[in-house]
Design an enzyme around this catalytic site. Structure first.
Site, PDB file in Angstrom:
ATOM      1  N   ASP A 121     -51.478 -19.249  20.054  1.00 32.48           N
ATOM      2  CA  ASP A 121     -52.087 -20.671  19.926  1.00 32.48           C
ATOM      3  C   ASP A 121     -53.200 -20.511  18.799  1.00 32.48           C
ATOM      4  O   ASP A 121     -53.305 -19.601  18.463  1.00 32.48           O
ATOM      5  CB  ASP A 121     -52.693 -20.950  21.381  1.00 32.48           C
ATOM      6  CG  ASP A 121     -52.894 -22.611  21.489  1.00 32.48           C
ATOM      7  OD1 ASP A 121     -52.882 -23.143  20.488  1.00 32.48           O
ATOM      8  OD2 ASP A 121     -52.953 -23.120  22.744  1.00 32.48           O
ATOM      9  N   ASP A 150     -51.226 -31.666  20.615  1.00 30.60           N
ATOM     10  CA  ASP A 150     -50.630 -31.519  21.955  1.00 30.60           C
ATOM     11  C   ASP A 150     -50.129 -32.805  22.248  1.00 30.60           C
ATOM     12  O   ASP A 150     -50.668 -34.049  21.925  1.00 30.60           O
ATOM     13  CB  ASP A 150     -51.698 -31.262  22.922  1.00 30.60           C
ATOM     14  CG  ASP A 150     -51.805 -29.583  22.983  1.00 30.60           C
ATOM     15  OD1 ASP A 150     -51.360 -29.158  22.102  1.00 30.60           O
ATOM     16  OD2 ASP A 150     -52.736 -29.239  23.934  1.00 30.60           O
TER      17      ASP A 150
END
Ligand SMILES: *[C@@H]1O[C@H](CO)[C@@H](O)[C@H](O)[C@H]1NC(C)=O
Ligand SMILES: *[C@@H]1O[C@H](CO)[C@@H](O)[C@H](O)[C@H]1NC(C)=O
Ligand SMILES: *[C@@H]1O[C@H](CO)[C@@H](O)[C@H](O)[C@H]1NC(C)=O
Ligand SMILES: *[C@@H]1O[C@H](CO)[C@@H](O)[C@H](O)[C@H]1NC(C)=O
Length: 427
Positions: free
Chosen positions: A184, A239
């Site tokens: 991430d 996202d």
């Protein structure tokens, strides 16, 4: 330079086609979609000029990764029990046998700080047996374990990140038997992703263990352009969330990078929301269809321990999965739009064996008929093709010529495979 080369390959392929006719040997040169003379000019429609440029050579991801990830349904509410039960359910539902083999733990698996030796440790409350024991459990089932870290000082949920700890963490993951890492982008200290992501690739490689490397820098620095040989997949967008607007927005953003996908490296428009309740059955079917066609990772994001029959039916459509896992690995893309605000859409992509996958996606608010014209698919108008409906599991036309048309419900998507007849008269 690359596109010039592909152009040249086009001429070479035509020459080879004639010599192949004489010798009776199927020539396969240059872009794999030039197969016989049924194609009009597919390179203008399915640009593959970047195909194979970026792919990481670690032997993994020859087709898009398939499996499950904890985040979309559980977020931080995970435990070793949830992960083990999920693995059991992937087997008992038949999903594992269809290819969903990666069981990926997202953020929140680790304790808030490293141990005295500087190692990451599993949260003792939620993963008391540790990750090694969990990996052993997963492997005994014939599945693979994925884990999560961050190319920053902390993960998004403020657990320790791997930036400047790449070698240590990669060795630890390998020693646990981890098969996959999602990496991430939070708390990145303002350092460019181009600098932060390659060290983990090198550290993973140095362990000698084959570990799938999934980059998650949210598309902020257009990774399709620089992720050259860095990862097996790279997120192209922010996202996803469990809504029609998010899903359609992300599909369009991911579409832009279609020419960069190929075996070994894939554009990643984020994990599936199918089964999480925020979209209708038709919308979930469209979500799954388009993700499959775009050669996106198929990572289930719902609670597979408790799926409805409809959810399982979508996720286990073998014919749609086969489009995603086709060995040619060329990303399908949006090839034509019509209707109000372009809501009647045709998406398509080449498949192995000279076939084509075609999706008719109705983004309008009522039922419409959508037409797929051969010219927009790169086929000669005179080419005859069978048309198989992958949701109805039946051939709807044996010898379609020029186009075919189908009615599609609001927000639904129908997917077809065309198997054009190879004709030996060059137009
Ligand atoms: C968290 O998970 C537990 C057990 O898996 C469940 O009982 C609980 O409802 C979940 N909590 C939230 C906030 O989702
Ligand atoms: C490490 O990188 C080399 C060079 O790309 C590659 O041949 C090899 O398969 C990689 N090994 C692993 C374990 O990823
Ligand atoms: C979901 O995504 C859409 C589109 O990106 C965005 O507008 C919306 O705010 C998001 N919703 C939530 C709850 O995050
Ligand atoms: C199973 O899913 C349904 C919704 O489809 C939900 O109402 C129910 O609470 C879930 N059961 C468990 C045990 O999570």
């Amino acid at each position: 330079m690359v596109s010039g080369k592909m152009f040249l390959w086009g001429f070479v392929a035509v020459l080879c086609f004639f010599s192949a006719l004489l010798s009776g040997v199927a020539a396969r040169m240059g872009p794999p979609i030039l197969d016989g003379d049924i194609w009009r000019s597919p390179e203008h429609i399915f640009d593959t000029s970047n195909y194979g440029r970026l792919q990481l050579n670690n032997g993994l991801g020859r087709t898009p990764q398939m499996g499950w990830n904890s985040w979309n349904f559980f977020a931080c509410n995970i435990s070793e029990t949830v992960i083990k039960d999920t693995a059991d359910s992937l087997i008992s539902t038949g999903l594992a046998a269809l290819g969903y083999v990666y069981v990926n733990i997202d953020d929140c698996w680790s304790a808030p700080s490293r141990d005295m030796k500087g190692n990451l440790v599993a949260d003792p409350r939620t993963f008391p047996s540790g990750i090694k024991a969990l990996a052993d459990y997963i492997h005994e089932k014939g599945l693979k374990l994925g884990i999560y870290s961050d190319a920053g000082a902390f993960t998004c949920q403020v657990r320790p990140g791997s930036l400047f700890h790449e070698q240590n963490d990669a060795e630890l993951f390998a020693s646990w038997g981890v098969d996959y890492i999602k990496y991430d982008n939070c708390f990145n200290l303002g350092i460019k992703p181009e600098e932060r992501y390659p060290p983990m690739r090198d550290a993973l490689n140095a362990t000698g263990r084959a570990i799938f490397y999934s980059l998650c820098e949210w598309g902020v620095d257009e990774p399709a352009l620089w992720a050259g040989k860095v990862g097996n997949s790279w997120r192209t967008t922010d996202d996803i969330n469990d809504s029609w607007v998010s899903m359609t927005t992300i599909a369009d953003l991911n579409d832009k990078w279609a020419s960069y996908a190929g075996p070994g490296g894939w554009n990643d428009p984020d994990m599936l929301e199918v089964g999480n309740g925020g979209m209708t059955h038709q919308e979930y079917r469209a979500h799954f269809s388009i993700w499959a066609l775009m050669k996106a990772p198929l990572l289930i994001g719902c609670d597979v321990r408790n799926m409805t029959t409809e959810t399982l039916e979508i996720l286990s459509n073998e014919e749609v999965i086969a489009v995603n896992q086709d060995p040619l690995g060329i990303q399908g893309r949006k090839v034509s739009v019509s209707g109000e605000n372009g809501c009647e859409q045709v998406w398509a992509g080449p498949l192995s064996g000279g076939r084509l996958a075609v999706a008719l996606w109705n983004r309008c608010s009522s039922v419409v008929s959508i037409t797929a014209r051969w010219e927009t698919l790169g086929l000669h108008t005179s080419t005859s093709s069978s048309v198989r409906d992958l949701w109805k599991h039946e051939v709807i036309e044996e010898n379609a010529v020029e186009s075919f048309e189908a009615r599609v419900d609001a927000h639904d998507c129908r997917v077809f495979v065309l198997a054009p007849e190879v004709s030996y008269s060059v137009a």
